[in-house]
Design a protein around this motif. Sequence first.
Motif, PDB file in Angstrom:
ATOM      1  N   GLY A  11       0.812  -1.215   0.000  1.00  0.00           N
ATOM      2  CA  GLY A  11       0.000   0.000   0.000  1.00  0.00           C
ATOM      3  C   GLY A  11       0.842   1.260   0.000  1.00  0.00           C
ATOM      4  N   ARG A  12       1.946   1.237   0.746  1.00  0.00           N
ATOM      5  CA  ARG A  12       2.828   2.413   0.785  1.00  0.00           C
ATOM      6  C   ARG A  12       3.450   2.649  -0.595  1.00  0.00           C
ATOM      7  N   ARG A  14       2.164   1.708  -3.464  1.00  0.00           N
ATOM      8  CA  ARG A  14       1.088   2.157  -4.362  1.00  0.00           C
ATOM      9  C   ARG A  14       0.729   3.622  -4.137  1.00  0.00           C
ATOM     10  N   SER A  15       0.835   4.082  -2.906  1.00  0.00           N
ATOM     11  CA  SER A  15       0.468   5.478  -2.605  1.00  0.00           C
ATOM     12  C   SER A  15       1.390   6.476  -3.292  1.00  0.00           C
ATOM     13  N   GLN A  16       2.544   6.006  -3.782  1.00  0.00           N
ATOM     14  CA  GLN A  16       3.511   6.909  -4.416  1.00  0.00           C
ATOM     15  C   GLN A  16       3.579   6.732  -5.935  1.00  0.00           C
ATOM     16  N   ASN A  22      -0.149   2.301 -11.241  1.00  0.00           N
ATOM     17  CA  ASN A  22      -0.808   1.414 -10.291  1.00  0.00           C
ATOM     18  C   ASN A  22      -1.665   0.371 -10.983  1.00  0.00           C
ATOM     19  N   ASP A  27      -0.618  -6.692  -6.970  1.00  0.00           N
ATOM     20  CA  ASP A  27      -0.004  -6.649  -5.643  1.00  0.00           C
ATOM     21  C   ASP A  27       1.134  -7.663  -5.510  1.00  0.00           C
TER      22      ASP A  27
END
Length: 233
Positions: A11-12, A14-16, A22, A27
């Motif tokens: 998740g971290r 993907r947040s960037q 994305n 995953d």
Amino acid sequence: FFRPIMAVSVGRIRSQLEPETNAKYKDYQITRWLAHKGGNEQAVLQTIQNQHINEDRARAVLDDPTRSAAVWDLQNSLPSQFVVLKNERRLLCFSDQSTKPKQLNNDVVIDQFLLFSYYLLGRLEEEFGEDAQASLIFDQRQSPVELAEVRLRINCIGEISGRSFPGMIHSMYVINSWNTFFKRAIQTIINMKKMPGPPPNFSSEAELHKMWGRALVPPYLAGDMDAQKMAEA
């Protein structure tokens, strides 16, 4: 007081990433990049941003009739057969190297392995869904090989698999009739290159029979994968 080191999450990462980036990667692929880079957040982000290097090369090959024809010629000279191990979520890919061309063009070898890797990724997801692996088995018994070719293929596997397909290859086996000196020379090259992922295992047909059973090891290798299937993938 020391702040505990926190594991970097998918998740971290993907947040960037940009929304378009994305959407391209699953995953489990990001998880594999994290494992390959030892959890180094910036290294993983840089690796993802660099995916265009292999992707652009693959598109360039497919868009160029001369390059693509050379790749299909090489691929079709290497008959391959797949065996699905459902319980192990693994695909065995047996490749007969006896009919490969005597003279190999370095760029064509790299192009072929790159497109094969994208094909293999798609084939794994088609058979198992996400996060499955493949074992590659190369039958070199009737195929002379020189150290220059070994270096090329090790570099090719390292650069392509390390950047875009870490964790996809579960294991590699090379069936051969090489002498001890030649095997040691190859092992030295492998050790110097520090290949990502599993190193090749020098094996015999009998050892493969012991691992997977005689019924699953092809008595001869004849392709169920051809250029058209790779192009469609």
